[in-house]
Motif scaffolding. Structure first.
Motif, PDB file in Angstrom:
ATOM      1  N   VAL A  59      -6.868  -1.451 -10.793  1.00 16.43           N
ATOM      2  CA  VAL A  59      -7.436  -2.168  -9.652  1.00 16.43           C
ATOM      3  C   VAL A  59      -6.365  -2.389  -8.584  1.00 16.43           C
ATOM      4  O   VAL A  59      -6.608  -2.181  -7.382  1.00 16.43           O
ATOM      5  N   ALA A  60      -5.167  -2.801  -9.008  1.00 17.89           N
ATOM      6  CA  ALA A  60      -4.085  -3.020  -8.045  1.00 17.89           C
ATOM      7  C   ALA A  60      -3.732  -1.726  -7.314  1.00 17.89           C
ATOM      8  O   ALA A  60      -3.517  -1.727  -6.091  1.00 17.89           O
ATOM      9  N   ASP A  61      -3.683  -0.632  -8.043  1.00 18.63           N
ATOM     10  CA  ASP A  61      -3.377   0.662  -7.434  1.00 18.63           C
ATOM     11  C   ASP A  61      -4.461   1.055  -6.431  1.00 18.63           C
ATOM     12  O   ASP A  61      -4.169   1.569  -5.346  1.00 18.63           O
ATOM     13  N   ASP A  62      -5.714   0.815  -6.784  1.00 21.62           N
ATOM     14  CA  ASP A  62      -6.812   1.126  -5.870  1.00 21.62           C
ATOM     15  C   ASP A  62      -6.739   0.280  -4.602  1.00 21.62           C
ATOM     16  O   ASP A  62      -7.048   0.757  -3.507  1.00 21.62           O
ATOM     17  N   ILE A  63      -6.355  -0.992  -4.752  1.00 16.18           N
ATOM     18  CA  ILE A  63      -6.196  -1.848  -3.575  1.00 16.18           C
ATOM     19  C   ILE A  63      -5.119  -1.279  -2.654  1.00 16.18           C
ATOM     20  O   ILE A  63      -5.282  -1.197  -1.437  1.00 16.18           O
ATOM     21  N   ALA A  64      -3.991  -0.844  -3.256  1.00 17.19           N
ATOM     22  CA  ALA A  64      -2.881  -0.309  -2.460  1.00 17.19           C
ATOM     23  C   ALA A  64      -3.272   0.964  -1.726  1.00 17.19           C
ATOM     24  O   ALA A  64      -2.784   1.222  -0.620  1.00 17.19           O
ATOM     25  N   ASP A  65      -4.162   1.755  -2.317  1.00 12.27           N
ATOM     26  CA  ASP A  65      -4.560   3.038  -1.725  1.00 12.27           C
ATOM     27  C   ASP A  65      -5.910   2.973  -1.031  1.00 12.27           C
ATOM     28  O   ASP A  65      -6.572   3.988  -0.849  1.00 12.27           O
ATOM     29  N   ALA A  68      -8.420   3.537   4.776  1.00 10.54           N
ATOM     30  CA  ALA A  68      -7.681   3.391   6.028  1.00 10.54           C
ATOM     31  C   ALA A  68      -7.386   1.931   6.351  1.00 10.54           C
ATOM     32  O   ALA A  68      -7.003   1.610   7.478  1.00 10.54           O
ATOM     33  N   ALA A  69      -7.540   1.043   5.379  1.00  7.88           N
ATOM     34  CA  ALA A  69      -7.267  -0.373   5.642  1.00  7.88           C
ATOM     35  C   ALA A  69      -5.812  -0.553   6.047  1.00  7.88           C
ATOM     36  O   ALA A  69      -4.920   0.077   5.477  1.00  7.88           O
ATOM     37  N   PRO A  70      -5.542  -1.388   7.032  1.00  3.33           N
ATOM     38  CA  PRO A  70      -4.152  -1.619   7.456  1.00  3.33           C
ATOM     39  C   PRO A  70      -3.299  -2.123   6.292  1.00  3.33           C
ATOM     40  O   PRO A  70      -3.805  -2.788   5.380  1.00  3.33           O
ATOM     41  N   ALA A  71      -2.011  -1.827   6.359  1.00  5.27           N
ATOM     42  CA  ALA A  71      -1.101  -2.200   5.274  1.00  5.27           C
ATOM     43  C   ALA A  71      -1.122  -3.708   5.028  1.00  5.27           C
ATOM     44  O   ALA A  71      -1.085  -4.158   3.877  1.00  5.27           O
ATOM     45  N   TYR A  72      -1.219  -4.497   6.104  1.00  2.55           N
ATOM     46  CA  TYR A  72      -1.166  -5.943   5.907  1.00  2.55           C
ATOM     47  C   TYR A  72      -2.388  -6.446   5.145  1.00  2.55           C
ATOM     48  O   TYR A  72      -2.294  -7.413   4.374  1.00  2.55           O
ATOM     49  N   GLU A  73      -3.544  -5.787   5.332  1.00  2.00           N
ATOM     50  CA  GLU A  73      -4.739  -6.183   4.587  1.00  2.00           C
ATOM     51  C   GLU A  73      -4.595  -5.839   3.110  1.00  2.00           C
ATOM     52  O   GLU A  73      -4.979  -6.621   2.228  1.00  2.00           O
ATOM     53  N   ARG A  74      -4.044  -4.672   2.820  1.00  2.00           N
ATOM     54  CA  ARG A  74      -3.844  -4.284   1.430  1.00  2.00           C
ATOM     55  C   ARG A  74      -2.810  -5.183   0.757  1.00  2.00           C
ATOM     56  O   ARG A  74      -2.969  -5.565  -0.408  1.00  2.00           O
ATOM     57  N   PHE A 139       3.056  -1.467  -6.312  1.00  2.00           N
ATOM     58  CA  PHE A 139       1.879  -1.062  -5.559  1.00  2.00           C
ATOM     59  C   PHE A 139       1.957  -1.563  -4.120  1.00  2.00           C
ATOM     60  O   PHE A 139       1.521  -0.876  -3.190  1.00  2.00           O
ATOM     61  N   GLY A 140       2.520  -2.755  -3.938  1.00  2.00           N
ATOM     62  CA  GLY A 140       2.712  -3.256  -2.584  1.00  2.00           C
ATOM     63  C   GLY A 140       3.667  -2.375  -1.797  1.00  2.00           C
ATOM     64  O   GLY A 140       3.469  -2.139  -0.595  1.00  2.00           O
ATOM     65  N   GLN A 141       4.685  -1.865  -2.467  1.00  2.00           N
ATOM     66  CA  GLN A 141       5.632  -0.967  -1.804  1.00  2.00           C
ATOM     67  C   GLN A 141       4.939   0.308  -1.333  1.00  2.00           C
ATOM     68  O   GLN A 141       5.297   0.879  -0.301  1.00  2.00           O
ATOM     69  N   ASP A 199       1.973  16.066  -8.117  1.00  2.13           N
ATOM     70  CA  ASP A 199       1.177  15.734  -6.933  1.00  2.13           C
ATOM     71  C   ASP A 199       1.918  16.019  -5.630  1.00  2.13           C
ATOM     72  O   ASP A 199       1.548  15.485  -4.585  1.00  2.13           O
ATOM     73  N   PHE A 200       2.931  16.849  -5.675  1.00  3.54           N
ATOM     74  CA  PHE A 200       3.772  17.083  -4.502  1.00  3.54           C
ATOM     75  C   PHE A 200       2.936  17.465  -3.279  1.00  3.54           C
ATOM     76  O   PHE A 200       3.075  16.884  -2.206  1.00  3.54           O
ATOM     77  N   GLY A 201       2.051  18.448  -3.441  1.00  3.01           N
ATOM     78  CA  GLY A 201       1.231  18.887  -2.321  1.00  3.01           C
ATOM     79  C   GLY A 201       0.243  17.833  -1.871  1.00  3.01           C
ATOM     80  O   GLY A 201       0.072  17.581  -0.671  1.00  3.01           O
ATOM     81  N   ARG A 202      -0.408  17.193  -2.824  1.00  2.00           N
ATOM     82  CA  ARG A 202      -1.390  16.151  -2.506  1.00  2.00           C
ATOM     83  C   ARG A 202      -0.729  14.979  -1.792  1.00  2.00           C
ATOM     84  O   ARG A 202      -1.264  14.450  -0.805  1.00  2.00           O
ATOM     85  N   ASP A 203       0.439  14.563  -2.289  1.00  2.00           N
ATOM     86  CA  ASP A 203       1.138  13.446  -1.658  1.00  2.00           C
ATOM     87  C   ASP A 203       1.604  13.803  -0.244  1.00  2.00           C
ATOM     88  O   ASP A 203       1.557  12.959   0.663  1.00  2.00           O
TER      89      ASP A 203
END
Length: 316
Positions: A59-65, A68-74, A139-141, A199-203
């Protein structure tokens, strides 16, 4: 081999927390992963607790990703998720809801169920809350950092994003041993790095690059080359050196696979073997990582079984 308290606090199928742990297990099984999550190889009493750990982190990982939510919202939502866990651990059901009452009402959100199970595992098994905080920190990072200058920076991220999982699995099994922790850290970091290279290409398409700048410079690789959608000889060299670092960490991480017993030993050995197998695939396909993501499939099972049978006689 594992703490008797795990058995004592195993989840009754009829108990009020059964729905909370079932939610965690459903989430764990619904996501594809390279490596086992609360698999049948684990001792049965451990599985609900490992699933709760996975679900909290998922769940935390999903929140971080989150799109398009702004970083401050995540960041805000991650902090809220972390605070809710602290409240649930510190005050029990009174911190948010009464699991038994809510279960009867059939009006309980997935997040609440996951927090209820995770908090119960933390309290009953005396799991370090700091390790969960470390996961949230990583995840925040992810919401702010998409490039790394040095190996030290990458490994610090792994210290918080991956290593807590291994240490928590050991704690769930009743192990509190500094030597095992160190070997577990090496294995978890190796698995995290393997996922980065896989995941090099995906990332890259998502704007992230985990090959540290110092590794790029030493190989003569220029990030602008990647904009062409291909991997040059210099980038192939940079990746080869990253794979070498990862292989060394896998070697350091073998010890934890032998330092535990029973079904957990089998779980960790297959995790190690699966990670190494993916690393082999990445090495073979490192020049086509933009078009091909190396994964494992049914054809790999015989190889993994054969290598598991030869574990004590060979360094796979």
């Amino acid at each position: 081999m594992y703490n008797a308290r795990v058995v004592a606090h195993s989840i009754s199928p009829q108990g009020p927390l059964s729905r909370a742990y079932a939610e965690c297990e459903t989430l764990a099984r619904s996501h594809y992963e390279n490596f086992p999550v609360a698999s049948w190889l684990l001792p049965r009493p451990m599985r609900p607790h490992v699933a709760a750990l996975y679900a909290f982190a998922r769940v935390a990982d999903d929140i971080a990703d989150e799109g398009a939510a702004p970083a401050y919202e995540r960041q805000r939502d991650l902090s809220a998720w972390q605070r809710r866990l602290h409240l649930a651990v510190g005050a029990g059901p009174a911190a948010g809801f009464d699991v038994e009452t809510a279960d009867k009402m059939d009006k309980i959100a997935s997040g609440d169920l996951i927090l209820a199970a995770t908090a119960h595992s933390i309290r009953t098994l005396d799991l370090p809350l700091q390790l969960f905080d470390d996961l949230v920190s990583a995840f925040g990072q992810d919401t702010m950092t998409n490039r790394y200058a040095s190996w030290a920076d990458v490994l610090d991220y792994c210290r918080r994003s991956a290593n807590p999982v291994g240490r928590l699995v050991l704690r769930i099994a009743g192990h509190r041993d500094g030597t095992l922790d160190g070997s577990s850290d090496a294995l978890c970091t190796a698995l995290q790095l393997t996922n980065f290279w896989q995941d090099f290409g995906r990332d890259w398409q998502a704007g992230r690059l985990y090959v540290p700048r110092e590794a790029q410079v030493s190989a003569g690789a220029d990030e602008h080359e990647l904009a062409n959608g291909g991997i040059s000889a210099a980038w192939g060299l940079a990746l080869e050196r990253c794979l070498a670092v990862t292989r060394e960490l896998f070697r350091e991480g073998r010890a934890v696979c032998d330092g535990v017993g029973g079904r957990l030993r089998a779980e960790l050995r297959f995790t190690w073997l699966g990670g190494m197998r993916v690393l082999e695939r990445v090495e073979r396909h490192r020049f086509s990582l933009f078009t091909h993501r190396p994964t494992l499939g049914a054809a790999d099972v015989p190889v993994l079984l054969w290598r598991a049978a030869r574990w004590n006689g060979a360094r796979s």
